[in-house]
Each structure stands twice: as structure tokens, then as C-alpha cells.
Motif scaffolding. Structure first.
Motif, PDB file in Angstrom:
ATOM      1  N   GLN A   8      49.799  -0.771 -28.833  1.00  0.00           N
ATOM      2  CA  GLN A   8      49.640  -1.911 -27.936  1.00  0.00           C
ATOM      3  C   GLN A   8      48.289  -2.535 -28.233  1.00  0.00           C
ATOM      4  OE1 GLN A   8      49.775  -0.963 -23.808  1.00  0.00           O
ATOM      5  NE2 GLN A   8      49.743  -3.081 -23.151  1.00  0.00           N
ATOM      6  N   GLN A   9      48.252  -3.851 -28.382  1.00  0.00           N
ATOM      7  CA  GLN A   9      47.038  -4.505 -28.823  1.00  0.00           C
ATOM      8  C   GLN A   9      46.183  -5.060 -27.695  1.00  0.00           C
ATOM      9  OE1 GLN A   9      47.942  -7.264 -31.917  1.00  0.00           O
ATOM     10  NE2 GLN A   9      48.984  -5.761 -33.144  1.00  0.00           N
ATOM     11  N   SER A  10      46.661  -5.045 -26.474  1.00  0.00           N
ATOM     12  CA  SER A  10      45.852  -5.555 -25.370  1.00  0.00           C
ATOM     13  C   SER A  10      45.801  -4.532 -24.242  1.00  0.00           C
ATOM     14  CB  SER A  10      46.403  -6.891 -24.860  1.00  0.00           C
ATOM     15  OG  SER A  10      47.707  -6.722 -24.373  1.00  0.00           O
ATOM     16  N   THR A  11      44.713  -4.572 -23.513  1.00  0.00           N
ATOM     17  CA  THR A  11      44.526  -3.635 -22.404  1.00  0.00           C
ATOM     18  C   THR A  11      45.088  -4.234 -21.120  1.00  0.00           C
ATOM     19  OG1 THR A  11      42.368  -4.558 -21.845  1.00  0.00           O
ATOM     20  CG2 THR A  11      42.406  -2.770 -23.474  1.00  0.00           C
ATOM     21  N   ALA A  12      45.183  -3.399 -20.106  1.00  0.00           N
ATOM     22  CA  ALA A  12      45.658  -3.867 -18.799  1.00  0.00           C
ATOM     23  C   ALA A  12      44.679  -4.885 -18.206  1.00  0.00           C
ATOM     24  CB  ALA A  12      45.842  -2.690 -17.851  1.00  0.00           C
ATOM     25  N   ALA A  13      43.388  -4.682 -18.453  1.00  0.00           N
ATOM     26  CA  ALA A  13      42.384  -5.622 -17.940  1.00  0.00           C
ATOM     27  C   ALA A  13      42.543  -6.999 -18.588  1.00  0.00           C
ATOM     28  CB  ALA A  13      40.978  -5.079 -18.190  1.00  0.00           C
ATOM     29  N   PHE A  14      42.815  -7.010 -19.890  1.00  0.00           N
ATOM     30  CA  PHE A  14      43.022  -8.285 -20.581  1.00  0.00           C
ATOM     31  C   PHE A  14      44.266  -8.981 -20.051  1.00  0.00           C
ATOM     32  CE2 PHE A  14      44.811 -10.781 -24.092  1.00  0.00           C
ATOM     33  CZ  PHE A  14      43.771 -11.668 -24.289  1.00  0.00           C
ATOM     34  N   TYR A  15      45.335  -8.214 -19.838  1.00  0.00           N
ATOM     35  CA  TYR A  15      46.566  -8.771 -19.282  1.00  0.00           C
ATOM     36  C   TYR A  15      46.307  -9.354 -17.886  1.00  0.00           C
ATOM     37  CZ  TYR A  15      51.321  -9.009 -17.488  1.00  0.00           C
ATOM     38  OH  TYR A  15      52.493  -9.438 -16.939  1.00  0.00           O
ATOM     39  N   SER A  21      43.849 -16.030 -14.928  1.00  0.00           N
ATOM     40  CA  SER A  21      43.411 -17.303 -15.493  1.00  0.00           C
ATOM     41  C   SER A  21      44.528 -18.341 -15.433  1.00  0.00           C
ATOM     42  CB  SER A  21      42.966 -17.089 -16.938  1.00  0.00           C
ATOM     43  OG  SER A  21      42.633 -18.307 -17.538  1.00  0.00           O
ATOM     44  N   PHE A  22      45.744 -17.914 -15.762  1.00  0.00           N
ATOM     45  CA  PHE A  22      46.887 -18.827 -15.692  1.00  0.00           C
ATOM     46  C   PHE A  22      47.113 -19.293 -14.261  1.00  0.00           C
ATOM     47  CE2 PHE A  22      51.455 -19.443 -14.984  1.00  0.00           C
ATOM     48  CZ  PHE A  22      51.671 -20.513 -15.833  1.00  0.00           C
ATOM     49  N   ALA A  23      47.051 -18.374 -13.306  1.00  0.00           N
ATOM     50  CA  ALA A  23      47.272 -18.727 -11.899  1.00  0.00           C
ATOM     51  C   ALA A  23      46.201 -19.698 -11.401  1.00  0.00           C
ATOM     52  CB  ALA A  23      47.288 -17.467 -11.039  1.00  0.00           C
ATOM     53  N   VAL A  24      44.941 -19.443 -11.734  1.00  0.00           N
ATOM     54  CA  VAL A  24      43.857 -20.331 -11.304  1.00  0.00           C
ATOM     55  C   VAL A  24      44.033 -21.716 -11.923  1.00  0.00           C
ATOM     56  CG1 VAL A  24      41.362 -20.745 -11.526  1.00  0.00           C
ATOM     57  CG2 VAL A  24      42.199 -18.504 -10.822  1.00  0.00           C
ATOM     58  N   ALA A  25      44.400 -21.768 -13.199  1.00  0.00           N
ATOM     59  CA  ALA A  25      44.592 -23.059 -13.862  1.00  0.00           C
ATOM     60  C   ALA A  25      45.742 -23.840 -13.226  1.00  0.00           C
ATOM     61  CB  ALA A  25      44.840 -22.854 -15.351  1.00  0.00           C
TER      62      ALA A  25
END
Length: 96
Positions: A8-15, A21-25
Motif C-alpha cells: 500500500q503506497q499511502s498511509t491512513a493519515a494521508f487518506y 481536503s476534498f470536503a473543505v474544498a
């Protein structure tokens, strides 16, 4: 065949950061369109445009991910074939 799992290339924190970020945008854009001093049809047009942009971005991300995963699968199949050939090869066997 190798039983090595795909890393897996991304961590839970990154997810979590990406989702936040998407929700705020989306919320900020929605508030901006709602509070815009323009006719309702202009605000509706901008809202539709934002939704179209978001769905296009998700589709593009999925296509890129699918292409990358397909490349990894082909690579793993090729590696499994090579491993099998090397395992079956006996350099000391008599040649006919």
C-alpha cells in the motif's frame, strides 16, 4: 509464483487528509457559489460546472489507477513466468 503482497503506497493519515481536503474544498466552493451576488441561473450553472469537474477528476484518477494496477499485474505475471522457467531449468541436464 511469489506471494509478495502489493504494498500500500499511502498511509491512513494521508487518506484522511485527502478526504478532509476534498470536503473543505467542496464546502468552501458551495458557500462561495451560494453567497455569490448573481442570478439564480448563474449560481446553478456554476454548481453544475463544479459537479462536472469533480466527477471528471474522479474518473481521471480511476483511469490512471486502473492503468497502473494493470501494469503491476502484467509485471507480476511476467515475473512468475520467469521464476517458473528458472526453476525448471537444469544447467547440468544432458542436451539432446
Amino acid at each position: 509464483m511469489s506471494d509478495t503482497p502489493v504494498k500500500q503506497q499511502s498511509t491512513a493519515a494521508f487518506y484522511g487528509q485527502a478526504v478532509a481536503s476534498f470536503a473543505v474544498a467542496m464546502v468552501a466552493t458551495s458557500i462561495g457559489i451560494f453567497r455569490l451576488n448573481a442570478d439564480a441561473w448563474v449560481r446553478a450553472f456554476l454548481a453544475i460546472a463544479v459537479l462536472y469537474l469533480v466527477t471528471s477528476a474522479f474518473t481521471l484518477a480511476k483511469v490512471i489507477r486502473d492503468r497502473q494496477e494493470a501494469g503491476q499485474i502484467v509485471s507480476r505475471v511476467d515475473q512468475a513466468r520467469l521464476d517458473r522457467l528458472l526453476a525448471e531449468h537444469d544447467p547440468f541436464a544432458e542436451k539432446l
